[in-house]
Design a protein around this motif. Structure first.
Motif, PDB file in Angstrom:
ATOM      1  N   PRO A  11       0.848  -1.202   0.000  1.00 41.02           N
ATOM      2  CA  PRO A  11       0.000   0.000   0.000  1.00 41.02           C
ATOM      3  C   PRO A  11       0.878   1.246   0.000  1.00 41.02           C
ATOM      4  O   PRO A  11       2.048   1.179   0.379  1.00 41.02           O
ATOM      5  CB  PRO A  11      -0.776  -0.136   1.314  1.00 41.02           C
ATOM      6  N   PRO A  12       0.342   2.421  -0.456  1.00 44.02           N
ATOM      7  CA  PRO A  12      -1.056   2.587  -0.890  1.00 44.02           C
ATOM      8  C   PRO A  12      -1.268   2.359  -2.375  1.00 44.02           C
ATOM      9  O   PRO A  12      -2.374   2.172  -2.825  1.00 44.02           O
ATOM     10  CB  PRO A  12      -1.352   4.035  -0.521  1.00 44.02           C
ATOM     11  N   ASN A  13      -0.194   2.400  -3.164  1.00 48.53           N
ATOM     12  CA  ASN A  13      -0.356   2.319  -4.622  1.00 48.53           C
ATOM     13  C   ASN A  13       0.429   1.149  -5.210  1.00 48.53           C
ATOM     14  O   ASN A  13       0.963   1.242  -6.322  1.00 48.53           O
ATOM     15  CB  ASN A  13       0.108   3.636  -5.270  1.00 48.53           C
ATOM     16  N   GLY A  14       0.471   0.058  -4.460  1.00 47.48           N
ATOM     17  CA  GLY A  14       1.260  -1.090  -4.896  1.00 47.48           C
ATOM     18  C   GLY A  14       0.690  -1.769  -6.130  1.00 47.48           C
ATOM     19  O   GLY A  14      -0.490  -1.658  -6.440  1.00 47.48           O
ATOM     20  N   LYS A  15       1.567  -2.486  -6.828  1.00 49.25           N
ATOM     21  CA  LYS A  15       1.161  -3.248  -8.006  1.00 49.25           C
ATOM     22  C   LYS A  15       1.759  -4.647  -7.927  1.00 49.25           C
ATOM     23  O   LYS A  15       2.778  -4.864  -7.269  1.00 49.25           O
ATOM     24  CB  LYS A  15       1.634  -2.550  -9.288  1.00 49.25           C
ATOM     25  N   LEU A  16       1.102  -5.572  -8.587  1.00 50.64           N
ATOM     26  CA  LEU A  16       1.612  -6.941  -8.655  1.00 50.64           C
ATOM     27  C   LEU A  16       2.393  -7.098  -9.959  1.00 50.64           C
ATOM     28  O   LEU A  16       1.870  -6.822 -11.038  1.00 50.64           O
ATOM     29  CB  LEU A  16       0.449  -7.943  -8.616  1.00 50.64           C
ATOM     30  N   LYS A  17       3.638  -7.554  -9.833  1.00 50.76           N
ATOM     31  CA  LYS A  17       4.482  -7.742 -11.006  1.00 50.76           C
ATOM     32  C   LYS A  17       5.213  -9.074 -10.900  1.00 50.76           C
ATOM     33  O   LYS A  17       5.334  -9.651  -9.819  1.00 50.76           O
ATOM     34  CB  LYS A  17       5.510  -6.610 -11.113  1.00 50.76           C
ATOM     35  N   GLY A  18       5.725  -9.524 -12.030  1.00 47.97           N
ATOM     36  CA  GLY A  18       6.570 -10.708 -12.044  1.00 47.97           C
ATOM     37  C   GLY A  18       5.939 -11.928 -11.403  1.00 47.97           C
ATOM     38  O   GLY A  18       4.815 -12.332 -11.733  1.00 47.97           O
ATOM     39  N   LYS A  19       6.644 -12.526 -10.453  1.00 51.22           N
ATOM     40  CA  LYS A  19       6.165 -13.734  -9.794  1.00 51.22           C
ATOM     41  C   LYS A  19       4.896 -13.483  -9.005  1.00 51.22           C
ATOM     42  O   LYS A  19       4.008 -14.348  -8.938  1.00 51.22           O
ATOM     43  CB  LYS A  19       7.263 -14.280  -8.857  1.00 51.22           C
ATOM     44  N   LEU A  20       4.791 -12.299  -8.395  1.00 54.73           N
ATOM     45  CA  LEU A  20       3.581 -11.959  -7.636  1.00 54.73           C
ATOM     46  C   LEU A  20       2.364 -11.920  -8.559  1.00 54.73           C
ATOM     47  O   LEU A  20       1.274 -12.373  -8.193  1.00 54.73           O
ATOM     48  CB  LEU A  20       3.742 -10.604  -6.944  1.00 54.73           C
ATOM     49  N   LEU A  21       2.538 -11.396  -9.767  1.00 55.57           N
ATOM     50  CA  LEU A  21       1.452 -11.349 -10.741  1.00 55.57           C
ATOM     51  C   LEU A  21       1.076 -12.775 -11.172  1.00 55.57           C
ATOM     52  O   LEU A  21      -0.106 -13.100 -11.287  1.00 55.57           O
ATOM     53  CB  LEU A  21       1.865 -10.519 -11.952  1.00 55.57           C
ATOM     54  N   SER A  22       2.071 -13.616 -11.398  1.00 52.82           N
ATOM     55  CA  SER A  22       1.809 -15.008 -11.795  1.00 52.82           C
ATOM     56  C   SER A  22       1.012 -15.739 -10.722  1.00 52.82           C
ATOM     57  O   SER A  22       0.076 -16.485 -11.020  1.00 52.82           O
ATOM     58  CB  SER A  22       3.127 -15.743 -12.054  1.00 52.82           C
ATOM     59  N   ASN A  23       1.390 -15.518  -9.461  1.00 52.89           N
ATOM     60  CA  ASN A  23       0.664 -16.153  -8.355  1.00 52.89           C
ATOM     61  C   ASN A  23      -0.784 -15.658  -8.288  1.00 52.89           C
ATOM     62  O   ASN A  23      -1.704 -16.438  -8.034  1.00 52.89           O
ATOM     63  CB  ASN A  23       1.364 -15.857  -7.027  1.00 52.89           C
ATOM     64  N   ALA A  24      -0.972 -14.351  -8.536  1.00 51.42           N
ATOM     65  CA  ALA A  24      -2.318 -13.782  -8.512  1.00 51.42           C
ATOM     66  C   ALA A  24      -3.169 -14.364  -9.632  1.00 51.42           C
ATOM     67  O   ALA A  24      -4.351 -14.684  -9.432  1.00 51.42           O
ATOM     68  CB  ALA A  24      -2.246 -12.262  -8.637  1.00 51.42           C
ATOM     69  N   GLY A  54       0.027  -5.601 -25.332  1.00 49.78           N
ATOM     70  CA  GLY A  54       0.627  -6.925 -25.402  1.00 49.78           C
ATOM     71  C   GLY A  54       0.291  -7.733 -24.163  1.00 49.78           C
ATOM     72  O   GLY A  54      -0.831  -7.673 -23.655  1.00 49.78           O
ATOM     73  N   ASN A  55       1.283  -8.488 -23.666  1.00 49.17           N
ATOM     74  CA  ASN A  55       1.077  -9.236 -22.436  1.00 49.17           C
ATOM     75  C   ASN A  55       1.022  -8.301 -21.238  1.00 49.17           C
ATOM     76  O   ASN A  55       1.776  -7.329 -21.166  1.00 49.17           O
ATOM     77  CB  ASN A  55       2.199 -10.266 -22.238  1.00 49.17           C
ATOM     78  N   CYS A  56       0.144  -8.594 -20.300  1.00 46.77           N
ATOM     79  CA  CYS A  56       0.031  -7.784 -19.079  1.00 46.77           C
ATOM     80  C   CYS A  56       1.230  -8.073 -18.181  1.00 46.77           C
ATOM     81  O   CYS A  56       1.528  -9.230 -17.890  1.00 46.77           O
ATOM     82  CB  CYS A  56      -1.271  -8.132 -18.355  1.00 46.77           C
ATOM     83  N   ASP A  57       1.954  -7.029 -17.765  1.00 53.00           N
ATOM     84  CA  ASP A  57       3.124  -7.251 -16.915  1.00 53.00           C
ATOM     85  C   ASP A  57       2.968  -6.669 -15.520  1.00 53.00           C
ATOM     86  O   ASP A  57       3.878  -6.770 -14.694  1.00 53.00           O
ATOM     87  CB  ASP A  57       4.392  -6.699 -17.568  1.00 53.00           C
ATOM     88  N   GLU A  58       1.806  -6.025 -15.233  1.00 52.25           N
ATOM     89  CA  GLU A  58       1.562  -5.526 -13.893  1.00 52.25           C
ATOM     90  C   GLU A  58       0.058  -5.337 -13.683  1.00 52.25           C
ATOM     91  O   GLU A  58      -0.718  -5.215 -14.628  1.00 52.25           O
ATOM     92  CB  GLU A  58       2.293  -4.204 -13.645  1.00 52.25           C
ATOM     93  N   LEU A  59      -0.337  -5.342 -12.392  1.00 43.12           N
ATOM     94  CA  LEU A  59      -1.753  -5.261 -12.056  1.00 43.12           C
ATOM     95  C   LEU A  59      -1.924  -4.357 -10.844  1.00 43.12           C
ATOM     96  O   LEU A  59      -1.361  -4.616  -9.780  1.00 43.12           O
ATOM     97  CB  LEU A  59      -2.279  -6.666 -11.736  1.00 43.12           C
ATOM     98  N   ASN A  60      -2.691  -3.263 -11.012  1.00 43.12           N
ATOM     99  CA  ASN A  60      -2.963  -2.396  -9.866  1.00 43.12           C
ATOM    100  C   ASN A  60      -4.253  -2.846  -9.176  1.00 43.12           C
ATOM    101  O   ASN A  60      -4.950  -3.747  -9.641  1.00 43.12           O
ATOM    102  CB  ASN A  60      -3.032  -0.927 -10.285  1.00 43.12           C
ATOM    103  N   PHE A  61      -4.592  -2.192  -8.084  1.00 45.49           N
ATOM    104  CA  PHE A  61      -5.734  -2.644  -7.279  1.00 45.49           C
ATOM    105  C   PHE A  61      -7.058  -2.507  -8.022  1.00 45.49           C
ATOM    106  O   PHE A  61      -7.908  -3.386  -7.954  1.00 45.49           O
ATOM    107  CB  PHE A  61      -5.802  -1.870  -5.957  1.00 45.49           C
ATOM    108  N   GLN A  62      -7.269  -1.399  -8.748  1.00 45.27           N
ATOM    109  CA  GLN A  62      -8.531  -1.191  -9.453  1.00 45.27           C
ATOM    110  C   GLN A  62      -8.745  -2.257 -10.526  1.00 45.27           C
ATOM    111  O   GLN A  62      -9.861  -2.777 -10.691  1.00 45.27           O
ATOM    112  CB  GLN A  62      -8.563   0.212 -10.075  1.00 45.27           C
ATOM    113  N   ASP A  63      -7.680  -2.596 -11.240  1.00 42.60           N
ATOM    114  CA  ASP A  63      -7.793  -3.652 -12.253  1.00 42.60           C
ATOM    115  C   ASP A  63      -8.012  -5.016 -11.595  1.00 42.60           C
ATOM    116  O   ASP A  63      -8.776  -5.842 -12.092  1.00 42.60           O
ATOM    117  CB  ASP A  63      -6.534  -3.683 -13.122  1.00 42.60           C
ATOM    118  N   PHE A  64      -7.347  -5.246 -10.488  1.00 41.81           N
ATOM    119  CA  PHE A  64      -7.527  -6.487  -9.732  1.00 41.81           C
ATOM    120  C   PHE A  64      -8.996  -6.624  -9.295  1.00 41.81           C
ATOM    121  O   PHE A  64      -9.613  -7.684  -9.449  1.00 41.81           O
ATOM    122  CB  PHE A  64      -6.605  -6.461  -8.510  1.00 41.81           C
TER     123      PHE A  64
END
Length: 222
Positions: A11-24, A54-64
């Motif tokens: 928080p507050p503006n974190g994003k999921l990337k890489g391995k964290l994105l794959s796990n999500a 292209g391929n999604c490489d990150e995910l913010n909270f609103q998109d999640f």
């Protein structure tokens, strides 16, 4: 928000990337690793929601949050379709379905049964009845059954439990009831009829008592 942060976004503006994105993605789209259709669905959904060329490489909270809502809507629609198809094929009249639904949800609330795991556990709990709860309810109607009858019941419950989860959704419960009625398991049709008659007789007796009480009161007032 809590689930998003648990996945590793700060928080507050974190994003999921890489391995964290794959796990999500694995949690948002169970089976995507092994199922090509589910993997394609995950890819297209991520691309649509994040508006990535292209391929999604990150995910913010609103998109999640958007993806979670889409997944819940899809799950709810799928379950409604299953229930609709079951109702179409089982030939219960609407009044019977209503009665069965009241009984099912009452026992489910008492048992607090639901099927929801992982990310969706807190927001998408679908009521279910365990095999034990179904057996207890049925023996309450038909009386204690023999080991042979119990095995027959177990076979029916396992047959209609398509997810092999050891419990039944409402439409699976209806399929089980239909099979039990068609085979007259443990003489359940006659026993259920007795209960209906007893309930009717009790209602009629109450109505008669209330009518006579009202008549007596009226005469006293006169």
């Amino acid at each position: 928000q809590e689930s998003f942060e648990t996945m590793g976004a700060r928080p507050p503006n974190g994003k999921l990337k890489g391995k964290l994105l794959s796990n999500a993605v694995r949690e948002l789209f169970p089976g995507a690793e092994k199922d090509q259709q589910e993997r394609t669905r995950a890819h297209l959904t991520l691309k649509q929601v994040t508006r990535s060329p292209g391929n999604c490489d990150e995910l913010n909270f609103q998109d999640f949050l958007h993806i979670v809502r889409l997944r819940l809507d899809c799950a709810a629609e799928a379950k409604l379709n299953e229930e609709y198809q079951a109702l179409e094929s089982l030939n219960f009249v609407p009044e019977e379905v209503t009665e069965f639904r009241i009984i099912f949800h009452k026992i489910a609330r008492e048992e607090q049964g639901s099927v929801a795991t992982g990310l969706f556990a807190k927001v998408s709990a679908i009521p279910v009845l365990s095999f034990a709860a179904v057996e207890a309810m049925l023996t309450g109607i038909a009386g204690q059954c023999t080991d042979l009858k119990r095995e027959a019941l177990q076979d029916i419950l396992e047959e209609v439990d398509h997810g092999k989860k050891g419990s039944l959704y409402f439409w699976e419960f209806l399929r089980a009831v239909r099979q039990l009625m068609e085979t007259n398991w443990s003489n359940i049709n006659d026993e259920a009829q007795k209960l209906v008659f007893a309930s009717w007789a009790e209602t009629e007796a109450d109505a008669l008592y209330n009518a006579r009480l009202a008549e007596f009161t009226r005469r006293m007032e006169d």
